[in-house]
Design an enzyme around this catalytic site. Structure first.
Site, PDB file in Angstrom:
ATOM      1  N   GLN A   1       0.847  -1.266   0.046  1.00 49.70           N
ATOM      2  CA  GLN A   1      -0.139   0.036   0.168  1.00 49.70           C
ATOM      3  C   GLN A   1       0.740   1.147   0.055  1.00 49.70           C
ATOM      4  O   GLN A   1       1.884   1.161   0.564  1.00 49.70           O
ATOM      5  CB  GLN A   1      -0.840  -0.205   1.347  1.00 49.70           C
ATOM      6  CG  GLN A   1      -1.853  -1.122   1.242  1.00 49.70           C
ATOM      7  CD  GLN A   1      -2.770  -0.955   2.587  1.00 49.70           C
ATOM      8  OE1 GLN A   1      -3.647  -0.377   2.543  1.00 49.70           O
ATOM      9  NE2 GLN A   1      -2.468  -1.873   3.441  1.00 49.70           N
TER      10      GLN A   1
ATOM     11  N   SER B   1       5.016  -6.118   2.383  1.00 47.77           N
ATOM     12  CA  SER B   1       3.590  -6.308   3.164  1.00 47.77           C
ATOM     13  C   SER B   1       2.527  -6.932   2.217  1.00 47.77           C
ATOM     14  O   SER B   1       2.801  -8.022   2.055  1.00 47.77           O
ATOM     15  CB  SER B   1       3.373  -4.762   3.490  1.00 47.77           C
ATOM     16  OG  SER B   1       2.069  -4.712   4.004  1.00 47.77           O
ATOM     17  N   LEU B   2       1.629  -6.265   1.696  1.00 45.57           N
ATOM     18  CA  LEU B   2       0.387  -6.886   0.969  1.00 45.57           C
ATOM     19  C   LEU B   2       1.179  -7.260  -0.390  1.00 45.57           C
ATOM     20  O   LEU B   2       0.687  -8.328  -0.698  1.00 45.57           O
ATOM     21  CB  LEU B   2      -0.456  -5.628   0.431  1.00 45.57           C
ATOM     22  CG  LEU B   2      -1.316  -6.022  -0.833  1.00 45.57           C
ATOM     23  CD1 LEU B   2      -2.424  -7.092  -0.300  1.00 45.57           C
ATOM     24  CD2 LEU B   2      -1.942  -4.758  -1.389  1.00 45.57           C
TER      25      LEU B   2
ATOM     26  N   ARG C   1      -9.178  -9.405   3.834  1.00 45.63           N
ATOM     27  CA  ARG C   1      -7.929  -8.700   4.643  1.00 45.63           C
ATOM     28  C   ARG C   1      -7.924  -7.429   4.917  1.00 45.63           C
ATOM     29  O   ARG C   1      -7.966  -6.663   5.960  1.00 45.63           O
ATOM     30  CB  ARG C   1      -6.458  -9.010   3.760  1.00 45.63           C
ATOM     31  CG  ARG C   1      -5.370  -8.715   4.965  1.00 45.63           C
ATOM     32  CD  ARG C   1      -4.063  -9.224   3.974  1.00 45.63           C
ATOM     33  NE  ARG C   1      -2.978  -9.034   4.603  1.00 45.63           N
ATOM     34  CZ  ARG C   1      -2.099  -7.810   4.627  1.00 45.63           C
ATOM     35  NH1 ARG C   1      -2.506  -6.817   3.850  1.00 45.63           N
ATOM     36  NH2 ARG C   1      -0.864  -7.931   5.075  1.00 45.63           N
TER      37      ARG C   1
ATOM     38  N   HIS D   1       0.663  -3.696  10.282  1.00 47.03           N
ATOM     39  CA  HIS D   1       1.813  -4.553  11.019  1.00 47.03           C
ATOM     40  C   HIS D   1       2.078  -4.207  12.420  1.00 47.03           C
ATOM     41  O   HIS D   1       3.077  -4.544  12.886  1.00 47.03           O
ATOM     42  CB  HIS D   1       3.138  -4.179   9.998  1.00 47.03           C
ATOM     43  CG  HIS D   1       3.002  -4.988   8.568  1.00 47.03           C
ATOM     44  ND1 HIS D   1       2.867  -6.252   8.411  1.00 47.03           N
ATOM     45  CD2 HIS D   1       2.531  -4.402   7.352  1.00 47.03           C
ATOM     46  CE1 HIS D   1       2.688  -6.563   7.010  1.00 47.03           C
ATOM     47  NE2 HIS D   1       2.509  -5.241   6.487  1.00 47.03           N
TER      48      HIS D   1
ATOM     49  N   GLN E   1       2.113 -12.657   9.097  1.00 46.15           N
ATOM     50  CA  GLN E   1       2.812 -11.304   8.862  1.00 46.15           C
ATOM     51  C   GLN E   1       1.842  -9.994   8.953  1.00 46.15           C
ATOM     52  O   GLN E   1       2.337  -8.958   8.912  1.00 46.15           O
ATOM     53  CB  GLN E   1       3.190 -11.283   7.257  1.00 46.15           C
ATOM     54  CG  GLN E   1       2.172 -11.664   6.276  1.00 46.15           C
ATOM     55  CD  GLN E   1       1.781 -10.271   5.384  1.00 46.15           C
ATOM     56  OE1 GLN E   1       0.945  -9.384   5.654  1.00 46.15           O
ATOM     57  NE2 GLN E   1       2.474 -10.304   4.307  1.00 46.15           N
TER      58      GLN E   1
END
Length: 313
Positions: free
Chosen positions: A10, A91-92, A116, A200, A249
């Site tokens: 993102q 991340s994503l 998610r 996170h 994660q």
């Protein structure tokens, strides 16, 4: 030449993204159209018209960035680009990387990251969480600033993106204290990010538990190229272990510096970013300056053609 394909998370989205690539490569629109069938709204129209505030909503950003990364990767392969030796995601972007690796099916992944995003949105009341980027402090100093700023709330270092570049996340009031604390410690810059949730951070643990239930329904296959996780810079191949990784994660930091350094140690000499913008390529130049290693981004027809000229199948 060993090459790793990298997929952003993102923050790389923008109104009008992917337009020039779609004009040259029909598979881009085809990929967006397939995602629209899953999501129930016109993802391409939203990407082209915005508004930017809507693109920044995590339940929209996540499918948008996954689809953009997959579309770029498909354009590369359709144009004759070589398959990667490695994939990784920020991340994503780990979900996107796993689609490229054949571990996750595309349509299931689109729905999975939509869920998610919704779970992350619902984990913290609207307007009470956020993220900020801090430039110019060492990792340990930023962690100490967060510890001092928490004052019974949550604010944590969650993305270790490059030397002297750390992203923090948590409650907005604690985030504001940490921003001021970072400036007092000599940070060059500290500014909020256009991300609607504290990704996170430990505030995401309830979302992670619920995501685990959804992940249990997702069929996963062994990746057909090597996959390195940015959670711990380790390689994963077993589908069930990857399933657990995707659960973990969500509330763990992204260790991008360590991931890039691990790739260099493994002999990767070419890093190719797939998706809008060139955030990861830019971070690479701050992390590693080894002679002979390339870092590039496939963000438009010119950059894709340039990369093809240097490494087509």
């Amino acid at each position: 030449m060993s090459q790793a394909f990298l997929f952003p998370g993102q923050g790389s989205q923008s109104v009008g993204m992917m337009a020039s690539l779609a004009e040259s490569h029909p598979v881009v629109r085809e990929t967006f159209d397939a995602a629209t069938g899953v999501l129930g709204y016109d993802l391409w129209a939203l990407a082209q018209q915005g508004p930017a505030e809507q693109l920044a909503l995590t339940e929209i950003t996540q499918p948008l960035m996954l689809v953009a990364g997959v579309a770029t990767y498909r354009a590369w392969r359709a144009a004759g680009g070589a398959a990667p030796d490695w994939v990784a995601g920020h991340s994503l972007g780990e979900f996107t990387a796993l689609v490229a690796a054949g571990t996750l099916g595309f349509e299931d992944a689109v729905d999975l990251v939509r869920v998610r995003g919704e779970l992350m949105r619902d984990a913290v009341p609207g307007g009470q969480g956020g993220m900020a980027a801090v430039l110019g402090l060492e990792d340990a100093d930023m962690e100490a600033v967060c510890a001092a700023a928490a004052q019974g709330e949550v604010v944590e270092a969650v993305n270790f993106n490059a030397p002297g570049q750390v992203v923090i996340a948590g409650h907005r009031t604690a985030l504001a204290r940490a921003i001021e604390g970072a400036k007092a410690q000599g940070a060059k810059r500290a500014l909020p990010l256009a991300i609607s949730v504290p990704c996170h951070s430990s505030l995401m643990r309830p979302a992670a538990e619920r995501l685990r239930e959804r992940l249990a329904k997702s069929p996963l296959a062994e990746p057909h190229c090597r996959f390195l996780s940015s959670v711990d810079a380790k390689e994963y191949r077993d589908p069930e272990v990857i399933r657990d990784l995707l659960y973990r994660q969500l509330a763990r930091p992204v260790r991008w510096v360590t991931t890039v350094q691990a790739f260099v140690g493994l002999g990767v000499t070419r890093f190719v970013e797939c998706g809008p913008g060139k955030v990861l390529a830019g971070l690479h130049r701050r992390i590693d300056k080894t002679p002979g290693i390339e870092a590039m981004a496939l963000e438009d027809p010119a950059s894709l053609n340039s990369a093809l000229a240097g490494g087509a199948a």
